[in-house]
Design an enzyme around this catalytic site. Structure first.
Site, PDB file in Angstrom:
ATOM      1  N   SER A  76       2.891 -12.848  65.181  1.00 15.21           N
ATOM      2  CA  SER A  76       3.212 -11.557  65.791  1.00 15.21           C
ATOM      3  C   SER A  76       2.364 -10.450  65.175  1.00 15.21           C
ATOM      4  O   SER A  76       1.686 -10.656  64.168  1.00 15.21           O
ATOM      5  CB  SER A  76       4.690 -11.235  65.560  1.00 15.21           C
ATOM      6  N   LYS A  77       2.459  -9.291  65.790  1.00 15.52           N
ATOM      7  CA  LYS A  77       1.736  -8.134  65.305  1.00 15.52           C
ATOM      8  C   LYS A  77       2.131  -7.851  63.855  1.00 15.52           C
ATOM      9  O   LYS A  77       1.310  -7.486  63.029  1.00 15.52           O
ATOM     10  CB  LYS A  77       2.077  -6.946  66.196  1.00 15.52           C
ATOM     11  N   ARG A  78       3.436  -8.032  63.578  1.00 14.45           N
ATOM     12  CA  ARG A  78       3.915  -7.753  62.224  1.00 14.45           C
ATOM     13  C   ARG A  78       3.239  -8.654  61.171  1.00 14.45           C
ATOM     14  O   ARG A  78       2.975  -8.212  60.061  1.00 14.45           O
ATOM     15  CB  ARG A  78       5.435  -7.882  62.155  1.00 14.45           C
ATOM     16  N   ASP A 138       0.054  -7.010  60.322  1.00 14.81           N
ATOM     17  CA  ASP A 138       0.242  -5.840  59.450  1.00 14.81           C
ATOM     18  C   ASP A 138       0.476  -6.299  58.014  1.00 14.81           C
ATOM     19  O   ASP A 138      -0.096  -5.769  57.074  1.00 14.81           O
ATOM     20  CB  ASP A 138       1.459  -5.015  59.900  1.00 14.81           C
TER      21      ASP A 138
END
Ligand code: GLU
Length: 508
Positions: free
Chosen positions: A264-266, A269
């Site tokens: 995921s995007k997380r 990050d």
């Protein structure tokens, strides 16, 4: 279906930036199409107006272009099977929904949101084995199977909201085959009566998708694993409409670096790596989601990384150009298991692609960085620098870190090294050394090596001590490629100047 023309499509919904999972789907479609001499189509699936995001289509088109994925027919190119944006094909779908009603494969439903909610709760408390609007619950609901015909006509005529649902058969085995997963059989009693069409005039994904795949002559549907649960419905819809279905290949998920769950995007990050092909500026939150492009990845490396997330060539070769991928690609070598994203490996691919780029190309890219710093040097010089340090670089952005001393005199000298390596007799040795440079005719690596070695022998000096001090004077620290190579590139005058400066600055 054997002699059918090979036509594949990438069919993203413009609901936000394209995640790398989507890019990989596009890439596999492209590689397959090119490998088979077929056509690659880009279809924008924008029937869900609520999830439509401004700019997403443009982002998708730009991302594919950056990757070098060429589209034969699509929103920009046009083609014989257009339009290629589903919102512009609106008028096509209704007739097929009605055809399905006519043949008894679909029906109108008038249930309100509250009524549907109630059904959900009821099935939940009853612990029903099928918790959806399905063969087991539809007869208790408000639809054209339970309401008299005239009333149905009257409701539709008066503009009441309705949907058209697929009438899922009860307890039937639907078998189909997937190129990656093999044969799959699903019992229809586990499925639901999916909505195919809404009274706002828009089809749902399922109807639009199969109608378009049929009308556009798609031979192979290659898409993410998340669509596998929809496949029985799609197969049934093809049959109900009397159409041959295309062949299917469902690609494995791209997993988090630790292998636990979908990337995921997380995760990006947290791990400091991009999960999008190019930067995405979220207009509503002012957030920027970093892309591979802006993080310094070469498109060739990015494509190579994507290709290996789920596929392998069955040989030791890992570094591939697009052309080589096209030749080697085979859907049969796509795995069923999820593919773990490894950011270290991603960097490695970029490193490898950087090594095979011509020095002139790297030099122009590095020159842009230099110009930004106000440094103007001939490209030929930059190319020689690049050749010396590229082995230590994975990104163009690493060049400055590796090679800044070629463009500016050291401002300071690494204190630890000075302490350890700058001896009392160092100034005298270096002084004598630069004086001896007058004897060198051509100041190049080979001559320097011979010259300095004999200088050391004559003076009974150790190589390590003198060379480290010399490096310190030229570079300011212990980094960089070979000292002789550095000297050749800097040239005699600059070397002498730097040594003199170090002799003045480093006083112990
Ligand atoms: N519009 C769907 C998506 O966003 C397409 C799925 C498919 O390829 O059938 O992924």
């Amino acid at each position: 279906m054997n002699n059918k023309e090979i036509r594949v499509r990438f069919a993203p919904s413009p609901t936000g930036p394209l995640h790398i999972g989507g890019v990989r789907t596009a890439l596999y479609n492209y590689l397959f199409a090119r490998n088979m001499g077929g056509k690659m189509i880009l279809r924008i699936e924008d029937t869900d107006q609520k999830r439509y995001v401004e700019g997403a289509e443009k982002y998708i088109v730009e991302s594919l272009k950056w990757c070098g994925i060429e589209i034969d027919e699509g929103v920009e190119q046009g083609g014989d099977f257009g339009p290629y944006r589903q919102s512009e094909r609106k008028d096509i779908y209704r007739q097929y929904a009605e055809k399905l009603i006519g043949s008894g494969h679909a029906y109108y439903a008038f249930d309100t949101a509250d009524e549907l909610d109630e059904l959900r709760k009821k099935l939940e408390t009853e612990k029903a084995s099928n918790k959806s609007y399905s063969p087991f619950s539809r007869m208790g609901m408000k639809n054209s199977l339970t309401i008299p015909k005239e009333e149905v006509q009257q409701k539709i005529g008066s503009g009441e909201d309705f949907v058209i649902r697929y009438k899922m058969p009860e307890n039937e085995e639907v078998g189909f085959s997937d190129i990656i997963r093999g044969n799959v059989v699903v019992n229809t009693s586990t499925l639901d009566d999916k909505v195919l069409f809404k009274s706002d005039g828009m089809p749902t994904y399922h109807l639009a998708n199969i109608v378009d795949d049929h009308l556009m002559g798609i031979s192979h549907v290659i898409r993410g694993e998340e669509w596998l649960p929809s496949l029985p419905l799609h197969v049934l819809l093809y049959r109900a409409l009397g159409w041959d279905s295309p062949e299917f290949a469902h690609l494995p998920l791209i997993l988090k670096p630790n292998g636990k769950g979908k990337l995921s995007k997380r995760d990006g990050d947290k791990g400091g790596f991009p999960v999008f092909p190019i930067d995405w500026n979220n207009a509503s939150t002012n957030e920027v989601f970093p892309g591979f492009r802006e993080s310094g990845y070469f498109p060739e490396a990015f494509v190579n990384i994507m290709a290996f997330l789920g596929w392998n060539p069955g040989t030791e070769q890992e570094v591939f150009s697009m052309g080589e991928l096209i030749k080697a690609f085979d859907l049969k070598r796509v795995g069923k298991a999820g593919a773990r994203f490894d950011s270290e490996k991603a960097r490695w691919f970029n490193h490898q692609h950087l090594q095979i780029k011509p020095d002139e190309k790297l030099a122009s890219l590095f020159q842009d960085v230099l110009v930004e710093k106000g440094i103007y040097v001939p490209k030929e010089f930059v190319a020689r620098v690049v050749a010396l340090v590229k082995e230590r670089a994975s990104f163009i952005g690493d060049f400055w870190e590796q090679a800044s001393f070629f463009f500016e005199t050291p401002k300071e000298y690494d204190a630890k090294m000075v302490k350890k390596r700058w001896k009392e007799n160092t100034p005298e040795i270096l002084n004598n050394l630069i004086l001896s440079f007058n004897d060198i005719e051509i100041f190049d690596t080979g001559n320097l090596e011979t010259h300095i070695k004999s200088f050391l022998e004559r003076n009974e000096l150790g190589m390590g001590q003198v060379m480290t001090a010399l490096r310190l004077a030229l570079v300011g620290s212990g980094r960089g490629p070979g000292v002789f190579e550095i000297m050749e590139l800097l040239g005699k005058d600059e070397v002498v100047q730097r040594v003199n400066k170090a002799l003045e600055t480093i006083k112990k």
